[in-house]
Design a protein around this motif. Structure first.
Motif, PDB file in Angstrom:
ATOM      1  N   THR A 243      74.269  72.024  43.853  1.00  0.00           N
ATOM      2  CA  THR A 243      74.249  73.043  42.753  1.00  0.00           C
ATOM      3  C   THR A 243      72.665  73.258  42.464  1.00  0.00           C
ATOM      4  N   SER A 421      77.845  67.520  43.064  1.00  0.00           N
ATOM      5  CA  SER A 421      76.766  67.617  41.791  1.00  0.00           C
ATOM      6  C   SER A 421      77.627  67.302  40.703  1.00  0.00           C
ATOM      7  N   ASP A 422      76.873  66.674  39.665  1.00  0.00           N
ATOM      8  CA  ASP A 422      77.440  66.440  38.363  1.00  0.00           C
ATOM      9  C   ASP A 422      77.709  67.766  37.556  1.00  0.00           C
ATOM     10  N   ARG A 423      76.939  68.648  37.913  1.00  0.00           N
ATOM     11  CA  ARG A 423      77.189  69.988  37.223  1.00  0.00           C
ATOM     12  C   ARG A 423      78.260  70.822  37.900  1.00  0.00           C
ATOM     13  N   ASP A 426      80.377  72.880  35.466  1.00  0.00           N
ATOM     14  CA  ASP A 426      79.954  73.816  34.769  1.00  0.00           C
ATOM     15  C   ASP A 426      80.883  75.228  35.130  1.00  0.00           C
ATOM     16  N   ASN A 448      74.108  63.053  40.563  1.00  0.00           N
ATOM     17  CA  ASN A 448      73.343  63.980  39.754  1.00  0.00           C
ATOM     18  C   ASN A 448      72.093  64.361  40.572  1.00  0.00           C
ATOM     19  N   HIS A 451      71.944  68.153  41.869  1.00  0.00           N
ATOM     20  CA  HIS A 451      71.747  69.221  41.064  1.00  0.00           C
ATOM     21  C   HIS A 451      70.143  69.577  40.898  1.00  0.00           C
ATOM     22  N   SER A 453      67.922  71.538  38.664  1.00  0.00           N
ATOM     23  CA  SER A 453      68.077  72.090  37.218  1.00  0.00           C
ATOM     24  C   SER A 453      66.686  73.189  36.857  1.00  0.00           C
TER      25      SER A 453
END
Length: 666
Positions: A243, A421-423, A426, A448, A451, A453
């Motif tokens: 992501t 991904s840890d996102r 969302d 993580n 991702h 960011s």
């Protein structure tokens, strides 16, 4: 890594014989030592030596600019100035393309070379046989970035140019040549530049920034490499979801993974797949053109057709890939498949409809994600799928979002390892409800590192995507605060006049910095302003042709919509805002122009597509944006001023700076 073919102090350069200099250049050159190149180096040496007598500093021949895949003829440091010298041996005139070339080199150093940020940079174009048209030094002393417009000169006048520049900026501090040489080169390439560099075996470290805020670009690549390595070693099937915010480098990561596998074709070839037709066509053409150019420079010319054939093995349209394995039931040649913009894959309804209409298959029962996974699942040993996922990027009917990939895995491929991904939870990725069904499973791992960011599209201001999100989410205070943060480094301005916007763009762009006109695909009433979103345009010509080609973006005649620019970028953009997406006190009004009337768009899905279209348009530019909100026309029922005024005032109230007709900020 040595970035030059020859370097010495000025005193050392003056002491070296021409043959010694030529010998070192030839030893370090990766190209065939043609007589024309040797002759050019000798002439450059002969021209420079008399110019440098009495000066201290350092000289670098053939200084690499990997982002552009080129080398500067000479970088010369004297006192407090970095001179970027481009020689055109035997030339009498200063061609616009050559002026842009030397300007691009200087801008690259200024923007992306750490120890070139503060000093004065002076690009100089030397047409060795020129007798007229020489320019005086017109550096603006108060320029923010301390970079001169290109200085044009002849070989005989070069000593005077060097002396004049040094005298003009003599109050600046002298440059530490050793510190300058060891400075980090941290570029932010366009996706076209990145693809070209990676295809030619540069590493992602060569062409990406190295600051802490962008370090996860490399970490994400490492995470994917680990997943591929484990799958290959243990005969596993694995899928990972990467992501990232708009412009964070998802496509760059995917291309990096694909090119790293190119050297291992016999065992585990990879393919980069995208459903974005314009992106595929543009990247293929750019890589083919560059391959032909490089082959000529290396003395081993290949045809354009051969170059395209090779590129097509590397970058493919996902729909063509799908169609091939509808008829061919064997396992794909590729063990690793990278799907760009995976959220845009079709859902079951759209896929089944297409198969029935276009392929004569009446009872196709798989969504596009499910079928694509099934293709890689045919391998008896191992396979890896890398899904690159953009948030809020769905812009067309039938795009399934990432949830369909998860559901397909849960429904039909329970043995695949899943790395997320840890996102991915969302809201903008719209996968939360299906993730809850699988996240407890042993083969699901959260990482993580998957991702990205930080937006890397705009190297001037990393919070542009945050500003656009707040703007579109009607978070007025947050948008206003973010605008104040970005506006000094990232000009984002507003006007109601298209001519003013075009003139502003032309004044902002330097060298070959690309600019263009953008509008939503449903902005039908901009046609009254000679912006016709329904007029055919060729994205390849729009993105790749030069300033002398009327089909290019530079002419500001052909308009590109969200479908032509998604996944790509410009340096500067003009976003024309129509009445299809209108601000009101509590919501965005969404409209479709049918016949001669604007109709309310009521479908939540279509509302989101329209919002995402403006998100795409507003996040295409690397250096700055001008927004045009027309005044409307009280005599035209389809372009009433009220359709536009509320949007204009919303942007002004956030604080977006307005341009006057004279391009003065107000």
């Amino acid at each position: 890594m040595q970035r030059f073919y020859y370097s010495n102090t000025i005193q050392g350069f003056l002491a070296d014989s021409s043959n010694e200099i030529l010998g070192e250049l030839s030893r370090n050159s990766g190209f065939a030592d043609e007589l024309t190149q040797k002759s050019a180096w000798l002439q450059q040496t002969d021209i420079l030596k008399p110019c440098l007598s009495g000066h201290d500093g350092r000289v670098f021949f053939e200084y690499a600019i990997p982002r552009m895949g080129r080398r500067v003829d000479v970088v010369l440091i004297i006192a407090n100035v970095i001179f970027v010298l481009e020689f055109k041996v035997g030339e009498r005139t200063f061609l616009p393309s050559n002026i842009d070339q030397v300007w691009d080199y200087a801008l690259d150093l200024k923007n992306f070379h750490e120890t070139s940020h503060a000093p004065v940079v002076a690009p100089v174009l030397i047409a060795t046989e020129a007798t007229s048209g020489l320019s005086s030094f017109d550096f603006a002393r108060d320029a923010d970035d301390l970079i001169s417009p290109p200085i044009r000169t002849s070989a005989t006048e070069l000593p005077n140019v060097l002396d004049s520049v040094i005298e003009f900026v003599k109050e600046c501090a002298d440059i530490d040549c050793d510190a300058w040489d060891s400075g980090r080169y941290a570029p932010t390439p366009t996706i076209i530049e990145a693809a070209t560099a990676l295809y030619n075996q540069h590493s992602v470290a060569d062409i990406s920034r190295s600051d802490a805020s962008a370090k996860n670009l490399r970490e994400t690549g490492s995470a994917i490499a680990e997943i591929i390595g484990e799958a290959k070693a243990k005969n596993l099937k694995a899928i990972c979801f990467v992501t990232g915010v708009p412009g964070a480098g998802k496509t760059l990561v995917g291309l990096d993974v694909a090119t790293r596998q190119m050297g291992d074709k016999a065992e585990s070839p990879s393919v980069f797949l995208s459903g974005n037709g314009p992106l595929v066509a543009i990247l293929r053409e750019a890589l083919a053109r560059d391959s032909v150019r490089r082959s000529i420079e290396a003395g081993k010319r290949i045809s354009k057709g051969e170059a395209l054939r090779r590129v097509k093995l590397f970058i493919q349209n996902v729909h063509h890939y799908r169609d091939e394995y509808l008829t061919d039931q064997s396992a794909p040649a590729d063990h690793v498949a990278i799907f760009d913009e995976a959220q845009r894959a079709w859902n079951l309804h759209e896929t089944a409809s297409f198969m029935k209409r276009k392929k004569g298959i009446p009872d196709f029962e798989m969504s596009e994600p499910q079928f694509l996974i099934s293709c890689l699942n045919r391998h008896d040993d191992w396979a890896v799928i890398v899904c690159l996922v953009g948030g809020g990027q769905e812009i067309n009917r039938g795009e399934a979002g990432i949830g369909e990939w998860i559901e397909s895995l849960n429904r039909s491929f329970p043995d695949w390892n899943i790395h997320i991904s840890d996102r991915l939870h969302d809201a903008e990725y719209a996968a939360g409800h299906v993730l809850e069904e699988i996240q407890h499973k042993e083969q699901v791992q959260v990482d993580n590192r998957l991702h990205l960011s930080v937006s890397m599209r705009s190297y001037r201001a990393e919070k542009v995507s945050d500003f656009v999100k707040a703007l579109l989410d009607m978070e007025t205070e947050s948008a206003a605060d973010l605008y104040q943060e970005i506006k000094k480094k990232y000009p984002l301005v507003l006007t109601r006049d298209l001519s003013t916007a075009k003139e502003w763009l032309r004044k902002q762009a330097r060298g070959s910095e690309r600019f263009g006109l953008l509008a939503s695909s449903s902005a039908d009433r901009l046609k009254a302003k000679c912006i016709d979103v329904n007029s055919p345009m060729n994205p390849v010509n729009w993105f790749l042709e030069g300033k002398d080609d009327v089909r290019s973006s530079y002419f500001l005649e052909a308009v590109a919509t969200e479908f032509q620019v998604q996944g790509l970028e410009l340096d500067w953009a003009c976003v024309a805002w129509d009445a299809d997406f209108r601000y009101s006190a509590d919501k965005w009004g969404t409209y479709s122009f049918v016949g001669s009337i604007w109709h309310n768009v009521r479908s939540p899905e279509r509302k989101q597509y329209l919002k995402n279209a403006y998100r795409v348009l507003m996040t295409r530019a690397r250096q700055g944006v001008v927004i045009v909100v027309p005044n409307g026309d009280p005599e035209d029922t389809t372009r009433q001023p009220t359709f536009y005024d509320s949007t204009y005032h919303y942007l002004k109230n956030i604080g977006v700076t307005e341009l006057t007709d004279s391009l003065v900020l107000v």
